[in-house]
Design a protein around this motif. Structure first.
Motif, mmCIF file in Angstrom:
data_model
loop_
_atom_site.group_PDB
_atom_site.id
_atom_site.type_symbol
_atom_site.label_atom_id
_atom_site.label_comp_id
_atom_site.label_asym_id
_atom_site.label_seq_id
_atom_site.Cartn_x
_atom_site.Cartn_y
_atom_site.Cartn_z
ATOM 1 N N ALA A 105 0.844 -1.197 0.000
ATOM 2 C CA ALA A 105 0.000 0.000 0.000
ATOM 3 C C ALA A 105 0.877 1.243 0.000
ATOM 4 O O ALA A 105 1.873 1.313 0.725
ATOM 5 C CB ALA A 105 -0.923 -0.012 1.214
ATOM 6 N N GLY A 106 0.502 2.204 -0.825
ATOM 7 C CA GLY A 106 1.243 3.444 -0.888
ATOM 8 C C GLY A 106 2.523 3.384 -1.694
ATOM 9 O O GLY A 106 3.323 4.328 -1.670
ATOM 10 N N TYR A 107 2.698 2.300 -2.426
ATOM 11 C CA TYR A 107 3.923 2.155 -3.221
ATOM 12 C C TYR A 107 4.010 3.282 -4.232
ATOM 13 O O TYR A 107 3.053 3.581 -4.949
ATOM 14 C CB TYR A 107 3.897 0.811 -3.938
ATOM 15 N N ASP A 108 5.181 3.922 -4.309
ATOM 16 C CA ASP A 108 5.325 5.077 -5.192
ATOM 17 C C ASP A 108 6.614 4.980 -5.995
ATOM 18 O O ASP A 108 7.355 3.988 -5.917
ATOM 19 C CB ASP A 108 5.271 6.374 -4.386
ATOM 20 N N ALA A 109 6.892 6.030 -6.758
ATOM 21 C CA ALA A 109 8.065 6.017 -7.628
ATOM 22 C C ALA A 109 9.361 5.933 -6.834
ATOM 23 O O ALA A 109 10.312 5.254 -7.254
ATOM 24 C CB ALA A 109 8.057 7.259 -8.512
ATOM 25 N N ALA A 110 9.416 6.588 -5.693
ATOM 26 C CA ALA A 110 10.630 6.534 -4.877
ATOM 27 C C ALA A 110 10.900 5.108 -4.403
ATOM 28 O O ALA A 110 12.048 4.638 -4.405
ATOM 29 C CB ALA A 110 10.502 7.477 -3.681
ATOM 30 N N ALA A 111 9.838 4.401 -4.008
ATOM 31 C CA ALA A 111 10.001 3.012 -3.578
ATOM 32 C C ALA A 111 10.451 2.138 -4.745
ATOM 33 O O ALA A 111 11.306 1.251 -4.588
ATOM 34 C CB ALA A 111 8.696 2.493 -2.986
ATOM 35 N N TYR A 112 9.905 2.384 -5.916
ATOM 36 C CA TYR A 112 10.328 1.630 -7.097
ATOM 37 C C TYR A 112 11.809 1.872 -7.380
ATOM 38 O O TYR A 112 12.564 0.928 -7.649
ATOM 39 C CB TYR A 112 9.499 2.030 -8.316
ATOM 40 N N GLY A 113 12.222 3.123 -7.329
ATOM 41 C CA GLY A 113 13.626 3.437 -7.591
ATOM 42 C C GLY A 113 14.554 2.754 -6.605
ATOM 43 O O GLY A 113 15.602 2.203 -6.996
ATOM 44 N N ARG A 114 14.190 2.771 -5.337
ATOM 45 C CA ARG A 114 14.980 2.078 -4.311
ATOM 46 C C ARG A 114 15.072 0.585 -4.617
ATOM 47 O O ARG A 114 16.154 -0.013 -4.596
ATOM 48 C CB ARG A 114 14.311 2.309 -2.957
ATOM 49 N N ASP A 115 13.930 -0.031 -4.935
ATOM 50 C CA ASP A 115 13.897 -1.477 -5.187
ATOM 51 C C ASP A 115 14.647 -1.845 -6.462
ATOM 52 O O ASP A 115 15.328 -2.881 -6.521
ATOM 53 C CB ASP A 115 12.449 -1.964 -5.281
ATOM 54 N N PHE A 116 14.506 -1.020 -7.500
ATOM 55 C CA PHE A 116 15.181 -1.330 -8.762
ATOM 56 C C PHE A 116 16.693 -1.330 -8.573
ATOM 57 O O PHE A 116 17.403 -2.164 -9.168
ATOM 58 C CB PHE A 116 14.789 -0.344 -9.858
ATOM 59 N N LYS A 117 17.205 -0.440 -7.758
ATOM 60 C CA LYS A 117 18.648 -0.403 -7.513
ATOM 61 C C LYS A 117 19.114 -1.668 -6.803
ATOM 62 O O LYS A 117 20.187 -2.203 -7.110
ATOM 63 C CB LYS A 117 19.001 0.848 -6.704
ATOM 64 N N VAL A 118 18.306 -2.169 -5.866
ATOM 65 C CA VAL A 118 18.635 -3.440 -5.212
ATOM 66 C C VAL A 118 18.636 -4.570 -6.233
ATOM 67 O O VAL A 118 19.541 -5.414 -6.265
ATOM 68 C CB VAL A 118 17.635 -3.736 -4.079
ATOM 69 N N PHE A 119 17.606 -4.582 -7.079
ATOM 70 C CA PHE A 119 17.501 -5.611 -8.108
ATOM 71 C C PHE A 119 18.670 -5.557 -9.080
ATOM 72 O O PHE A 119 19.252 -6.593 -9.438
ATOM 73 C CB PHE A 119 16.184 -5.451 -8.868
#
Length: 410
Positions: A105-119
């Motif tokens: 819930a509340g997933y946003d672009a900042a969270a995506y950017g953080r996760d993509f860098k981990v990936f």
């Protein structure tokens, strides 16, 4: 061969051959190991690399909500253990609608950017030969039609790319010009069969690419485009996706995008729902399958200048596959009522697709119905020899022309 979709974002992959009866918390589905081995076996049998994406739902995260690679590592390790290889992968399927795939819930672009860098860090270490494609967005366009999924919040691709930073090997996106009738109750925009040959419908694939091109140029300059999911309509396709009338959209899309440096087009699906290339009960080819087969046999990878298309004649030219110096033409007459002509400078072989009715599930090649033999063997797909000169293209027809002696130097 791409194996992904919204379901992949929230699918659990077990660590043993015995799968749980119910998905663990934070997941919606379970992919059994023997099911995935079947995919690997299929990819090896047809010599096709696997393109996929990974679980990103709540169950694939640590206790702080950050994406964790354990599920991805398990999936990749098993793939290797049964002789498979992932050629390319998106981190997440359609992050512009992350909420549909089970994101927190509340997933946003900042969270995506953080996760993509981990990936990205994980992928470069665990599978350095795997291409990273992304972002895999859907729903944005320069046109006035758009695509929405009910009231699901849409994240903007610009914000996703700004947050994630550079790091893909190919810029991927998805295109659907509309949603299907089965999703009309959710308020999703649709289309009609009457519009299926219209210029405004056929150019929608251009309008989607036009939206993503400047974003590619700004955030991932020089990276090739991959269209990793497309069909006539989202939500399983419309009923006419299984008929000849949609083959105009499919082949015209391939021609348009090849001219615009799109390197890969993954059609959704091989065998499932209305938009599948094969019937999902008998596995018999639908009209789009025959169109794709002729494209693959004739149209080479070098795109040539065929001149400007116009209403009633969409013309595309490529090198002729397997014939140095040859040319393959694709001539689409999308007029329902008017014939048109082209002039060939040299003799050719003609492959004209027609149907008794546009919404027919059967298609004819040079007047003969295409169907499998008694043991599922392909029919004769030879072209009809024609001399140089004027070639008439009947209304609502698709014609491939093979010119092996064109003396093409490109």
């Amino acid at each position: 061969v791409r194996v992904s979709g919204t379901w992949a974002n929230s699918t659990y992959f077990p660590d043993t051959d015995t799968a749980p009866a119910e998905p663990p918390a934070g997941f919606i589905g379970v992919l059994k190991r023997d099911q995935w081995k079947g995919v690997v076996d299929f990819s090896r049998a047809v010599d096709a690399g696997i393109v996929t994406s990974f679980a990103t739902s709540v169950g694939a995260r640590d206790n702080t909500g950050v994406w964790a690679p354990e599920q991805a590592k398990r999936f990749l390790d098993y793939t290797r253990s049964v002789g498979g290889q992932i050629a390319a992968a998106e981190f997440m399927n359609e992050p512009t609608f992350a909420a549909m795939g089970g994101a927190p819930a509340g997933y946003d672009a900042a969270a995506y950017g953080r996760d993509f860098k981990v990936f990205r860090t994980f992928a470069k270490e665990a599978v350095p030969n795997m291409l990273i494609t992304g972002p895999g967005s859907v729903g944005e366009t320069t046109g006035d039609w758009g695509l929405a999924y009910g009231n699901v919040q849409m994240l903007k691709t610009r914000d996703l790319l700004a947050a994630s930073g550079p790091g893909v090997d190919a810029f991927s996106y998805h295109h659907y010009g509309a949603s299907s009738q089965r999703c009309s109750a959710a308020g999703m925009p649709g289309t009609t069969v009457e519009d299926a040959l219209s210029e405004r419908w056929l150019r929608r694939t251009d309008e989607t690419l036009a939206f993503y091109r400047p974003l590619r140029d700004e955030f991932e300059p020089g990276k090739p485009f991959w269209l990793t999911e497309t069909a006539d309509a989202a939500c399983g396709g419309n009923p006419w996706a299984a008929t000849f009338i949609d083959t105009f959209r499919y082949l015209d899309q391939l021609g348009r995008l090849a001219k615009q440096d799109v390197r890969v087009v993954a059609h959704n699906t091989l065998v499932a729902s209305d938009y599948g290339l094969l019937n999902d009960q008998a596995f018999t080819p639908k009209p789009n399958y025959w169109g794709a087969l002729l494209w693959r046999r004739l149209m080479g990878t070098t795109v040539l200048d065929a001149g400007l298309s116009r209403p009633g004649l969409h013309l595309y030219a490529h090198s002729l596959r397997g014939h140095p110096g040859g040319v393959a033409l694709l001539a689409i007459n999308n007029s329902r009522t008017q014939s048109t002509t082209i002039v060939l400078p040299v003799p050719a072989a003609r492959y004209t697709l027609t149907a008794n009715k546009l919404e027919d599930a059967h298609v004819q090649l040079n007047g003969q119905e295409l169907k499998l033999g008694p043991n599922d063997e392909l029919p004769d797909l030879s072209g009809k020899p024609i001399p140089a000169g004027r070639v008439e293209l009947p209304p609502a027809s698709i014609t491939f022309l093979s010119l092996p002696h064109a003396e093409n130097r490109n």
